[in-house]
Design a protein around this motif. Structure first.
Motif, PDB file in Angstrom:
ATOM      1  N   ASP A  69     -60.424 -38.638   3.500  1.00  0.00           N
ATOM      2  CA  ASP A  69     -61.865 -38.496   3.345  1.00  0.00           C
ATOM      3  C   ASP A  69     -62.365 -39.275   2.121  1.00  0.00           C
ATOM      4  OD1 ASP A  69     -62.544 -36.842   5.572  1.00  0.00           O
ATOM      5  OD2 ASP A  69     -61.592 -35.157   4.561  1.00  0.00           O
ATOM      6  N   PRO A  70     -63.681 -39.500   2.038  1.00  0.00           N
ATOM      7  CA  PRO A  70     -64.215 -40.219   0.869  1.00  0.00           C
ATOM      8  C   PRO A  70     -63.934 -39.519  -0.456  1.00  0.00           C
ATOM      9  CG  PRO A  70     -65.833 -40.198   2.647  1.00  0.00           C
ATOM     10  CD  PRO A  70     -64.715 -39.294   3.072  1.00  0.00           C
ATOM     11  N   GLU A  71     -63.833 -38.202  -0.439  1.00  0.00           N
ATOM     12  CA  GLU A  71     -63.480 -37.444  -1.635  1.00  0.00           C
ATOM     13  C   GLU A  71     -62.131 -36.770  -1.396  1.00  0.00           C
ATOM     14  OE1 GLU A  71     -65.144 -37.457  -4.373  1.00  0.00           O
ATOM     15  OE2 GLU A  71     -67.020 -38.386  -3.717  1.00  0.00           O
TER      16      GLU A  71
ATOM     17  N   GLY B  99     -66.341 -44.889   3.899  1.00  0.00           N
ATOM     18  CA  GLY B  99     -65.037 -45.038   3.266  1.00  0.00           C
ATOM     19  C   GLY B  99     -63.975 -44.142   3.852  1.00  0.00           C
ATOM     20  N   ARG B 100     -64.327 -43.280   4.790  1.00  0.00           N
ATOM     21  CA  ARG B 100     -63.354 -42.403   5.452  1.00  0.00           C
ATOM     22  C   ARG B 100     -62.391 -43.242   6.286  1.00  0.00           C
ATOM     23  NH1 ARG B 100     -63.516 -39.419  10.539  1.00  0.00           N
ATOM     24  NH2 ARG B 100     -62.423 -37.402  10.336  1.00  0.00           N
TER      25      ARG B 100
ATOM     26  N   ARG C 107     -62.448 -48.865  -0.622  1.00  0.00           N
ATOM     27  CA  ARG C 107     -61.073 -48.896  -0.112  1.00  0.00           C
ATOM     28  C   ARG C 107     -60.999 -49.903   1.030  1.00  0.00           C
ATOM     29  NH1 ARG C 107     -61.284 -42.551   1.374  1.00  0.00           N
ATOM     30  NH2 ARG C 107     -61.078 -41.635  -0.703  1.00  0.00           N
ATOM     31  N   ILE C 108     -60.010 -50.779   0.979  1.00  0.00           N
ATOM     32  CA  ILE C 108     -59.802 -51.746   2.057  1.00  0.00           C
ATOM     33  C   ILE C 108     -58.321 -51.733   2.454  1.00  0.00           C
ATOM     34  CG2 ILE C 108     -60.048 -54.119   2.828  1.00  0.00           C
ATOM     35  CD1 ILE C 108     -62.097 -54.578   0.660  1.00  0.00           C
ATOM     36  N   PRO C 109     -57.969 -51.237   3.636  1.00  0.00           N
ATOM     37  CA  PRO C 109     -56.587 -51.356   4.112  1.00  0.00           C
ATOM     38  C   PRO C 109     -56.239 -52.823   4.347  1.00  0.00           C
ATOM     39  CG  PRO C 109     -57.785 -49.665   5.335  1.00  0.00           C
ATOM     40  CD  PRO C 109     -58.808 -50.441   4.552  1.00  0.00           C
ATOM     41  N   TYR C 110     -54.993 -53.189   4.041  1.00  0.00           N
ATOM     42  CA  TYR C 110     -54.583 -54.587   4.206  1.00  0.00           C
ATOM     43  C   TYR C 110     -53.073 -54.664   4.387  1.00  0.00           C
ATOM     44  CZ  TYR C 110     -52.755 -54.742  -0.600  1.00  0.00           C
ATOM     45  OH  TYR C 110     -52.022 -54.530  -1.741  1.00  0.00           O
TER      46      TYR C 110
END
Length: 275
Positions: free
Chosen positions: A75-77, A20-21, A124-127
Motif C-alpha cells: 500500500d502507499p503507506e 503508488g499502490r 516507487r518504480i518497479p524495475y
C-alpha cells in the motif's frame, strides 16, 4: 537470514496504480513449485551502501489469488525510504530467493508528471536490475522540482520544471552548485508561471564555460529562506534515466558542456575540457 546462491526461475509480476499502490503476483506454476506456499512472504530489502550492514526490511503476506497465483499488496503507506529495494521470496526457515521480473504494468505512472503531488513526495518504480532481478526504486523527498523539459542549443540550455509541495516566490532562485567545490554556487533567476509552481531558467554556456570545470548540481530555492530543492525527473515509469535520456554535448571556449541525469535521476550539468 541467508540468501540462496542458486538461480531462481520464479518471476514476479506487478501492477502499479497512480496512488503508488503495488499489487504483486506469482504465477500459478511458480506457486505450485514452492513448498509451504501458505507460509511464504515477499521480503523487500533496502540495499545497503557498500560496506554497511543490512538495516531496513519490509515483509508482505502472500495470499492465494486468481488461478492459483499468490498475491501481495504494498500500500502507499507506510512509505519506503529512498533507495533501491531488492525483492525476495521468503520461505520457511527464513530462506531467501531472488525473483526475476515478470509482467510489470506501469501504465499508471507514465503521465505522473501531469498531476500535482502532495509532499513529502513518495515515489516507487518497479524495475529489472542489471543482473536481471526484480527491484523497486524509491524516492522520498520533502519537496520536489520535476524536470519537464531540457532544451539544448549552441549557446544555452533551457530547463522547464514544476514544483510540488512549495511555490516559487519573487525572491526564488536557481542554484548551480559545483560538486566538491567547497560551496561554489552560481545563481540564476527563474521565470515562474502564474500559479508559482511551473518555472523555467536558462544557463548561458559561455558563462558556465568560463567558471570552474566539474559537475554542477541543479537546485531551486523557492524563497530566500526556503531549503534547496533538487531538480529531478521522478514522476513517470523510468527508474534509471542516465543511459536512456542522453542530451547532446556542446563545445564552447575549449570546454564541453552537457546536461545529464544522475544515477538518482537528478539533473546536473557537466563541464569538462574539450577533447
Amino acid at each position: 537470514m541467508s540468501t540462496t546462491a542458486s538461480a531462481v526461475a520464479a518471476r514476479l509480476g506487478c501492477v502499479v496504480d497512480d496512488s503508488g499502490r503495488i499489487v504483486f503476483d506469482l504465477p500459478a506454476e511458480a506457486a505450485r513449485a514452492t513448498e509451504g506456499a501458505e507460509r511464504q512472504r515477499l521480503l523487500l530489502r533496502l540495499r545497503p551502501k557498500k560496506g554497511e550492514p543490512e538495516k531496513v526490511l519490509h515483509t508482505l503476506a502472500l495470499e492465494p489469488g486468481d488461478d492459483g497465483r499468490l498475491c501481495a499488496v504494498l500500500d502507499p503507506e507506510p512509505v519506503l525510504a529512498e533507495g533501491r529495494w531488492d525483492v525476495y521470496l521468503l520461505g520457511p526457515g527464513s530462506e531467501r530467493q531472488r525473483l526475476r521480473p515478470g509482467l510489470r504494468d506501469l501504465r499508471a505512472l507514465v503521465d505522473g508528471q501531469l498531476r500535482d503531488r502532495r509532499t513529502p513526495l513518495a515515489v516507487r518504480i518497479p524495475y529489472a536490475t542489471k543482473d536481471g532481478y526484480f527491484a523497486i526504486r524509491a524516492w522520498l523527498r520533502p519537496a520536489h522540482a520535476e524536470v519537464e523539459r531540457v532544451d539544448v542549443s549552441d549557446g544555452s540550455t533551457t530547463v522547464g520544471a514544476r514544483l510540488h509541495g512549495v511555490s516559487l516566490t519573487a525572491g526564488g532562485t536557481v542554484h548551480l552548485r559545483l560538486r566538491g567545490g567547497g560551496g561554489t554556487v552560481r545563481e540564476l533567476k527563474p521565470l515562474a508561471s502564474d500559479d508559482g509552481h511551473g518555472f523555467f531558467f536558462t544557463v548561458d554556456h559561455d558563462g558556465l564555460a568560463a567558471a570552474r570545470h566539474g559537475v554542477w548540481d541543479v537546485f531551486v530555492q523557492p524563497s530566500p529562506d526556503a531549503p534547496l530543492v533538487r531538480l529531478a525527473r521522478l514522476l513517470d515509469d523510468v527508474a534509471d534515466r542516465k543511459e536512456v535520456f542522453v542530451y547532446p554535448a556542446v563545445t564552447v571556449e575549449g570546454a564541453c558542456l552537457r546536461p545529464y541525469f544522475t544515477v538518482d535521476n537528478d539533473l546536473s550539468l557537466e563541464v569538462r575540457k574539450a577533447v
